[in-house]
Enzyme design. Structure first.
Site, PDB file in Angstrom:
ATOM      1  N   ASP A   1      48.390  82.356  48.146  1.00 35.34           N
ATOM      2  CA  ASP A   1      49.100  81.074  47.954  1.00 35.34           C
ATOM      3  C   ASP A   1      50.093  80.989  47.603  1.00 35.34           C
ATOM      4  O   ASP A   1      51.480  79.849  47.909  1.00 35.34           O
ATOM      5  CB  ASP A   1      48.028  80.904  47.312  1.00 35.34           C
ATOM      6  CG  ASP A   1      46.848  80.837  47.591  1.00 35.34           C
ATOM      7  OD1 ASP A   1      46.518  81.721  48.358  1.00 35.34           O
ATOM      8  OD2 ASP A   1      45.478  81.226  46.671  1.00 35.34           O
TER       9      ASP A   1
ATOM     10  N   LEU B   1      43.937  74.586  50.535  1.00 33.50           N
ATOM     11  CA  LEU B   1      45.767  74.330  51.425  1.00 33.50           C
ATOM     12  C   LEU B   1      46.033  74.452  49.571  1.00 33.50           C
ATOM     13  O   LEU B   1      47.368  74.873  49.993  1.00 33.50           O
ATOM     14  CB  LEU B   1      46.365  72.784  51.532  1.00 33.50           C
ATOM     15  CG  LEU B   1      45.597  72.459  52.676  1.00 33.50           C
ATOM     16  CD1 LEU B   1      45.617  71.236  52.806  1.00 33.50           C
ATOM     17  CD2 LEU B   1      45.806  72.936  54.524  1.00 33.50           C
TER      18      LEU B   1
ATOM     19  N   TYR C   1      32.819  87.189  50.763  1.00 33.38           N
ATOM     20  CA  TYR C   1      33.758  87.998  50.572  1.00 33.38           C
ATOM     21  C   TYR C   1      33.986  89.068  49.847  1.00 33.38           C
ATOM     22  O   TYR C   1      34.359  89.922  50.485  1.00 33.38           O
ATOM     23  CB  TYR C   1      34.918  86.840  49.203  1.00 33.38           C
ATOM     24  CG  TYR C   1      36.080  86.789  49.728  1.00 33.38           C
ATOM     25  CD1 TYR C   1      36.806  86.258  50.646  1.00 33.38           C
ATOM     26  CD2 TYR C   1      36.824  87.396  49.237  1.00 33.38           C
ATOM     27  CE1 TYR C   1      38.219  86.608  50.960  1.00 33.38           C
ATOM     28  CE2 TYR C   1      37.819  87.949  49.316  1.00 33.38           C
ATOM     29  CZ  TYR C   1      38.868  86.940  50.010  1.00 33.38           C
ATOM     30  OH  TYR C   1      40.747  87.354  50.624  1.00 33.38           O
TER      31      TYR C   1
HETATM   32  P1  ADP Z   1      42.713  74.634  46.779  1.00 36.15           P
HETATM   33  O1  ADP Z   1      43.778  75.390  45.690  1.00 36.15           O
HETATM   34  O2  ADP Z   1      42.676  75.666  48.399  1.00 36.15           O
HETATM   35  O3  ADP Z   1      43.479  73.479  46.771  1.00 36.15           O
HETATM   36  P2  ADP Z   1      41.604  75.421  44.221  1.00 36.15           P
HETATM   37  O4  ADP Z   1      39.397  75.273  43.902  1.00 36.15           O
HETATM   38  O5  ADP Z   1      41.679  76.510  44.450  1.00 36.15           O
HETATM   39  O6  ADP Z   1      41.686  74.702  45.575  1.00 36.15           O
HETATM   40  O7  ADP Z   1      42.025  74.353  43.469  1.00 36.15           O
HETATM   41  C1  ADP Z   1      41.312  72.876  43.209  1.00 36.15           C
HETATM   42  C2  ADP Z   1      41.857  72.441  41.533  1.00 36.15           C
HETATM   43  O8  ADP Z   1      43.039  72.406  41.074  1.00 36.15           O
HETATM   44  C3  ADP Z   1      40.981  71.160  41.194  1.00 36.15           C
HETATM   45  O9  ADP Z   1      39.421  71.202  40.905  1.00 36.15           O
HETATM   46  C4  ADP Z   1      41.973  70.878  39.916  1.00 36.15           C
HETATM   47  O10 ADP Z   1      42.022  71.263  39.045  1.00 36.15           O
HETATM   48  C5  ADP Z   1      43.086  71.182  40.759  1.00 36.15           C
HETATM   49  N1  ADP Z   1      44.263  70.522  41.022  1.00 36.15           N
HETATM   50  C6  ADP Z   1      45.078  70.747  42.029  1.00 36.15           C
HETATM   51  N2  ADP Z   1      45.476  69.409  42.237  1.00 36.15           N
HETATM   52  C7  ADP Z   1      45.642  68.650  41.081  1.00 36.15           C
HETATM   53  C8  ADP Z   1      46.130  67.848  40.907  1.00 36.15           C
HETATM   54  N3  ADP Z   1      47.065  66.800  41.603  1.00 36.15           N
HETATM   55  N4  ADP Z   1      46.083  67.415  39.295  1.00 36.15           N
HETATM   56  C9  ADP Z   1      44.743  67.953  38.814  1.00 36.15           C
HETATM   57  N5  ADP Z   1      44.192  68.876  39.348  1.00 36.15           N
HETATM   58  C10 ADP Z   1      44.707  69.363  40.265  1.00 36.15           C
HETATM   59 MG    MG Z   2      43.513  77.246  44.829  1.00 35.94          MG
END
Ligand code: ADP
Ligand code: MG
Length: 411
Positions: free
Chosen positions: A177, A129, A226
């Site tokens: 995104d 997401l 991918y």
């Molecule tokens: P997606 O974008 O699909 O959620 P990603 O792997 O691209 O998955 O991004 C997830 C990463 O973003 C987490 O591992 C973390 O490093 C960071 N992240 C997302 N939300 C938070 C938050 N609330 N606090 C800190 N880091 C966050």
């Molecule tokens: Mg991401």
């Protein structure tokens, strides 16, 4: 149901940093509505900004320090004076805000000399997401606001967040995104022509609902798969004599595809027909014809299943179950594929109980893990939330004090 959002971002900020924040920003997550692997093929994609957010509250740090805290983490982290530093392990989330901070310089935008920043979220990370884009954009809005720049255009915000993720975090994501998180508008989808990119809004009826069934199973080889699809698409375009597959209509492809190796013909068919489906979806949404939209969504999934081969038996089963439900217009895998999540477009009358029945039938069919279910609506894009402090007054509509923390500032 949404997980609980913090009751008071201001109180949390004060508890951590010992004073009040001066700015609050919020950025939504997103769902890929339709447009599967079309972005790098020069096509279009429709994204939905969703009512799950990352919030960033910030205040200047008079000592010029850069301190960060994410609710749920144990400790406040401080950025080193060398901005080339990379964080790892549980601290690696800081690479996103650090990447944004560094990107401000790359974009010749003002950087606040010092800041304290608190992040909170009700967007599950790593669920497809795009919590990472929401984090980047919320931080970007907060930091630029602190530096006195409050009118960053959404296209620049999207480019900044993508730049941070591509160049400083090291994830080669496309513009979907950050573009959707920046341009989101409640009651609309975001149409992105990836060649510009050019952004537009397409109406999304209030009676329609989005549901995510995240089966959380990602193929271990996803990055390699991918990249392989990407290469196959480029090879197909080259063999067909076009710069990009999305430049072809389905009829043109059919006329030319005879000599293509079978695998490349399958990949090209998915992309070319998916590109046509994105345009048909826009037309159907403009007419408010959700039945047609639903059929296009399910057709997109079947094409992934049959031609692009980026679905999995688990995702197929979820789509099969959802497709049979009378309150579901259509369903498809969302995102890159090879695991992940299925999105369903439903009528008003599709309820939590219906979702629970789908997951029950899914697990009864032999799938061990119950999918995570999220009920979503379209939402506005990344923005600063205006907060007018009223001495001693805290109401539900004050985003820094609101009981539900939803951040909707209407007063
Ligand atoms: P997606 O974008 O699909 O959620 P990603 O792997 O691209 O998955 O991004 C997830 C990463 O973003 C987490 O591992 C973390 O490093 C960071 N992240 C997302 N939300 C938070 C938050 N609330 N606090 C800190 N880091 C966050
Ligand atoms: Mg991401």
């Amino acid at each position: 149901m949404s997980p609980p959002v913090p009751g008071s971002i201001r109180a949390q900020f004060q508890a951590i940093f010992g004073r009040m924040p001066t700015v609050l920003a919020r950025a939504p997550g997103r769902v890929e509505f339709i447009g599967n692997h079309t972005d790098y093929n020069g096509g279009a994609v429709l994204g939905a900004a969703i009512d799950r957010y990352v919030w960033a509250a910030a205040a200047p740090n008079p000592a010029g320090r850069w301190r960060l805290f994410s609710v749920g983490n144990a400790a406040v982290l401080e950025l080193p004076s060398d901005p080339g530093t990379k964080f790892s392990g549980t601290d690696s989330w800081v690479n996103y805000p650090l990447g944004v901070w560094r990107s401000l310089r790359d974009f010749s935008l003002p950087q606040p000399p010092g800041f304290d920043l608190l992040v909170d979220s009700n967007l599950p990370p790593g669920a497809g997401l795009s919590s990472s884009a929401a984090l980047e954009l919320a931080v970007a809005v907060a930091l630029t606001s602190l530096a006195g720049k409050t009118d960053l255009p959404p296209a620049q915000l999207a480019a900044l967040g993508r730049h941070a993720e591509n160049h400083h975090v090291g994830v080669p994501c496309g513009i979907l995104d950050q573009g959707t998180s920046a341009f989101g508008r409640a009651g609309h989808l975001v149409h992105i022509d990836c060649r510009g990119p050019v952004f537009a809004h397409v109406p999304f009826p209030a009676a329609a609902h989005l549901w995510i069934f995240n089966n959380r199973g990602k193929h271990a080889l996803i990055d390699g798969l991918y990249a392989q699809r990407h290469e196959e698409c480029l090879a197909a375009a080259k063999a067909l004599g076009v710069a990009r597959l999305a430049d072809l209509t389905p009829a043109q492809l059919q006329a030319r595809a005879g000599g293509l190796p079978p695998v490349l013909a399958k990949r090209a068919r998915h992309i070319v027909e998916e590109q046509a489906r994105v345009q048909e979806t826009v037309t159907a949404l403009q007419r408010g014809d959700l039945a047609v939209v639903g059929r296009l969504l399910t057709a997109s999934h079947r094409s992934s299943q049959q031609w692009f081969e980026n679905s999995t038996p688990a995702l197929d089963q979820l789509v099969d179950l959802l497709e049979q439900h009378p309150a579901v217009f259509g369903a498809r895998l969302t995102g890159g594929g090879f695991g992940g999540a299925v999105m369903a477009l439903t009528r008003d009358r599709f309820t939590e109980a219906d979702a629970a029945e789908i997951t029950r039938r899914y697990t009864t069919a032999g799938h061990e893990r119950e999918p995570e279910v999220l009920h979503l609506q379209t939402a506005d894009g990344a923005r600063r939330i205006d907060w007018l402090p009223r001495a001693g007054v805290a109401t539900r509509t004050d985003p820094l004090n609101g009981e539900d923390g939803s951040g909707s500032s209407t007063t």
